[in-house]
Scaffold this motif. Structure first.
Motif, short mmCIF file in Angstrom:
data_model
loop_
_atom_site.label_atom_id
_atom_site.label_comp_id
_atom_site.label_asym_id
_atom_site.label_seq_id
_atom_site.Cartn_x
_atom_site.Cartn_y
_atom_site.Cartn_z
N UNK A 138 0.97 -1.31 0.00
CA UNK A 138 0.11 -0.07 0.11
C UNK A 138 0.88 1.31 0.03
N UNK A 139 2.07 1.12 0.79
CA UNK A 139 2.94 2.28 0.83
C UNK A 139 3.91 2.52 -0.34
N UNK B 269 -9.88 -7.23 0.56
CA UNK B 269 -10.60 -6.28 -0.15
C UNK B 269 -10.58 -4.98 0.55
N UNK B 270 -10.84 -4.83 1.85
CA UNK B 270 -11.07 -3.69 2.64
C UNK B 270 -9.33 -3.20 2.94
N UNK B 271 -8.61 -4.02 3.31
CA UNK B 271 -7.36 -3.71 3.75
C UNK B 271 -6.41 -3.24 2.60
N UNK B 272 -6.53 -3.79 1.37
CA UNK B 272 -5.60 -3.13 0.19
C UNK B 272 -6.40 -1.98 -0.46
N UNK B 273 -7.44 -1.36 -0.06
CA UNK B 273 -8.06 -0.16 -0.91
C UNK B 273 -8.36 0.94 0.16
N UNK B 274 -7.39 0.96 1.14
CA UNK B 274 -7.55 2.16 2.16
C UNK B 274 -7.28 3.49 1.56
N UNK B 275 -6.39 3.17 0.45
CA UNK B 275 -6.32 4.63 -0.47
C UNK B 275 -7.27 5.13 -1.10
N UNK B 276 -8.40 4.47 -1.19
CA UNK B 276 -9.63 5.04 -1.86
C UNK B 276 -10.48 5.85 -1.08
N UNK B 277 -10.11 5.97 0.23
CA UNK B 277 -11.25 6.42 1.21
C UNK B 277 -11.13 8.09 1.50
N UNK C 161 -7.92 -15.56 -2.58
CA UNK C 161 -9.05 -14.55 -2.52
C UNK C 161 -8.04 -13.27 -2.31
N UNK C 162 -7.01 -13.42 -1.71
CA UNK C 162 -6.07 -12.15 -1.61
C UNK C 162 -5.69 -11.69 -2.77
N UNK C 163 -5.44 -12.59 -3.93
CA UNK C 163 -4.85 -12.23 -5.29
C UNK C 163 -6.25 -11.56 -6.18
N UNK C 164 -7.41 -12.09 -5.83
CA UNK C 164 -8.56 -11.71 -6.56
C UNK C 164 -9.14 -10.30 -5.97
N UNK C 165 -9.05 -10.11 -4.63
CA UNK C 165 -9.69 -9.15 -4.20
C UNK C 165 -9.31 -7.68 -4.73
N UNK C 166 -8.01 -7.65 -4.84
CA UNK C 166 -7.55 -6.10 -5.61
C UNK C 166 -7.86 -5.99 -6.95
N UNK C 167 -7.98 -7.07 -7.72
CA UNK C 167 -8.52 -7.07 -9.14
C UNK C 167 -9.71 -6.55 -9.13
N UNK D 25 -16.57 0.44 -14.53
CA UNK D 25 -17.86 0.51 -14.99
C UNK D 25 -18.84 1.31 -14.00
N UNK D 26 -18.61 1.01 -12.59
CA UNK D 26 -19.50 1.87 -12.00
C UNK D 26 -18.67 1.73 -10.42
N UNK D 27 -18.50 2.74 -9.78
CA UNK D 27 -17.63 2.84 -8.57
C UNK D 27 -18.25 1.99 -7.47
N UNK D 28 -19.57 1.60 -7.38
CA UNK D 28 -20.00 0.87 -6.41
C UNK D 28 -20.06 -0.73 -6.39
N UNK D 29 -19.65 -1.17 -7.85
CA UNK D 29 -19.49 -2.55 -8.10
C UNK D 29 -18.46 -3.32 -7.19
N UNK D 30 -17.30 -2.76 -7.01
CA UNK D 30 -16.39 -3.57 -6.15
C UNK D 30 -17.13 -3.90 -4.83
N UNK D 31 -17.59 -2.72 -3.91
CA UNK D 31 -18.08 -3.02 -2.74
C UNK D 31 -19.31 -4.10 -2.63
N UNK D 32 -19.94 -3.67 -3.83
CA UNK D 32 -21.32 -4.99 -4.02
C UNK D 32 -20.85 -6.45 -3.91
#
Length: 357
Positions: free
Chosen positions: A40-41, A193-201, A306-312, A319-326
């Motif tokens: 992340x850093x 999915x949540x841990x590796x996306x902290x930069x998007x908050x 799962x760790x490989x797929x979650x950042x992908x 396509x839409x900003x909400x799709x990953x969280x869904x």
């Protein structure tokens, strides 16, 4: 022939030997947090442009912004030993104690990364101590006596038991031994999915990392308390379902409220950490000794997948900003429902062999 639980009663179910082993195994649990989240850093993308000194020689009156407009941004050029040494009542405590040090590693990472700007030095500081620890553990850590017994290596098992009994100030009679994968994937998928996306908050990334690491400690305490009273199955299902719901709720919050989104994501991370910790306890108790290591290996492989797929999945926001969280929400909710089909293992002694019916 008595069960291994009776052997532990002779040796000591949770004496100085087991406590020392627990403390020793907590230390290396810090480093997986570095491995998971350091990218992340080290992978941060800051605004950067080419040197503009040559432009100033030809146009000294140009503003800084106009100088940058004449350059090209450079970025366009280019993740259970103590369980088998303790009785059923202490297995959850041991497992969650070790996992809690992963949370400590998450918190330490934010400070180390903040103070170390060079990514090579950061890598050395994070992982060099692990080499020393692994060398020491190679010589000092005991083999699982339970596993040795199942494999028929009784002499080696007796030697390890005598070692434990000596530390616990107990004795072992020489003839004692003769008397005697969706769930993990979903928890890991939600967690990473949540841990590796902290930069998007849209908040300070170092502060967010610290908060996300700190929230895992009360999550592990809550998991330990609840699974000891309510059982493993219902808690695992509840943690997964609640974490998924948190992700779905975050999708309906306006994007111009980053603090609210971060708070909801933090609640989701709390549930994900609790589900992840419970999964480690639960799966270790579900497998018999002759399959435990292989089974846990398969579970860990699913978690890494799962760790490989979650950042992908984050790429779907094109396509839409909400799709990953869904996606992060639906998968753990479905897995939580499937978890209800598993048997309960609270206060059930570990099985040594697979029983065919």
């Amino acid at each position: 022939m008595s069960s291994f639980g009776q052997v532990l009663k002779e040796v000591g179910e949770f004496g100085l030997f087991q406590k020392s082993l627990l403390v020793a195994l907590c230390i290396p649990s810090i480093f997986p947090a570095f491995d998971v989240s350091s990218q992340v850093f080290m992978g941060l993308s800051f605004p950067h442009h080419c040197n503009t000194d040559w432009i100033l020689e030809r146009g000294p009156n140009l503003t800084t912004e106009r100088q940058k407009n004449l350059t090209i941004p450079l970025d366009r050029l280019l993740i259970f030993t103590t369980v088998e040494w303790t009785d059923a009542s202490k297995s959850a405590f041991c497992t969650l104690s070790i996992i809690s040090f992963f949370s400590l590693g998450q918190m330490l990472l934010s400070g180390i990364a903040y103070l170390t700007t060079n990514w090579r030095i950061l890598q050395l500081m994070l992982f060099s101590p692990l080499i020393i620890i692994l060398v020491i553990f190679f010589w000092l850590l005991p083999e699982s006596s339970r596993w040795l017994m199942v494999q028929g290596r009784k002499e080696e098992a007796l030697k390890e038991l005598q070692r434990a009994a000596k530390v616990n100030k107990r004795s072992v009679p020489g003839d004692l031994l003769d008397k005697v994968l969706i769930q993990k994937f979903a928890a890991s998928f939600l967690f990473y999915g949540l841990s590796l996306n902290i930069g998007s908050f849209s908040l300070n990334i170092y502060l967010t990392q610290l908060i996300f690491g700190a929230v895992e400690i009360p999550a592990n305490v809550a998991a330990l308390t609840l699974i000891q009273h309510l059982g493993r199955r219902i808690c695992e299902a509840g943690f997964l379902f609640f974490g998924g719901v948190s992700c779905l709720v975050a999708t309906v919050v306006p994007r111009d409220l980053p603090v609210v989104v971060t708070v909801i994501a933090m609640i989701g991370k709390f549930s994900a950490a609790a589900a992840f910790s419970t999964a480690y306890v639960y799966t270790a108790e579900l497998y018999p000794t002759d399959l435990r290591h292989s089974g846990m290996g398969v579970n860990s492989m699913c978690a890494r997948l799962a760790g490989i797929l979650s950042p992908l999945v984050k790429l779907l926001q094109a396509y839409h900003y909400s799709i990953p969280m869904v996606v992060y929400g639906i998968i753990p909710m479905a897995a939580g429902c499937f978890s209800l089909l598993l048997p309960e293992t609270l206060n059930v002694e570990l099985q040594d062999h697979t029983e065919l019916k």
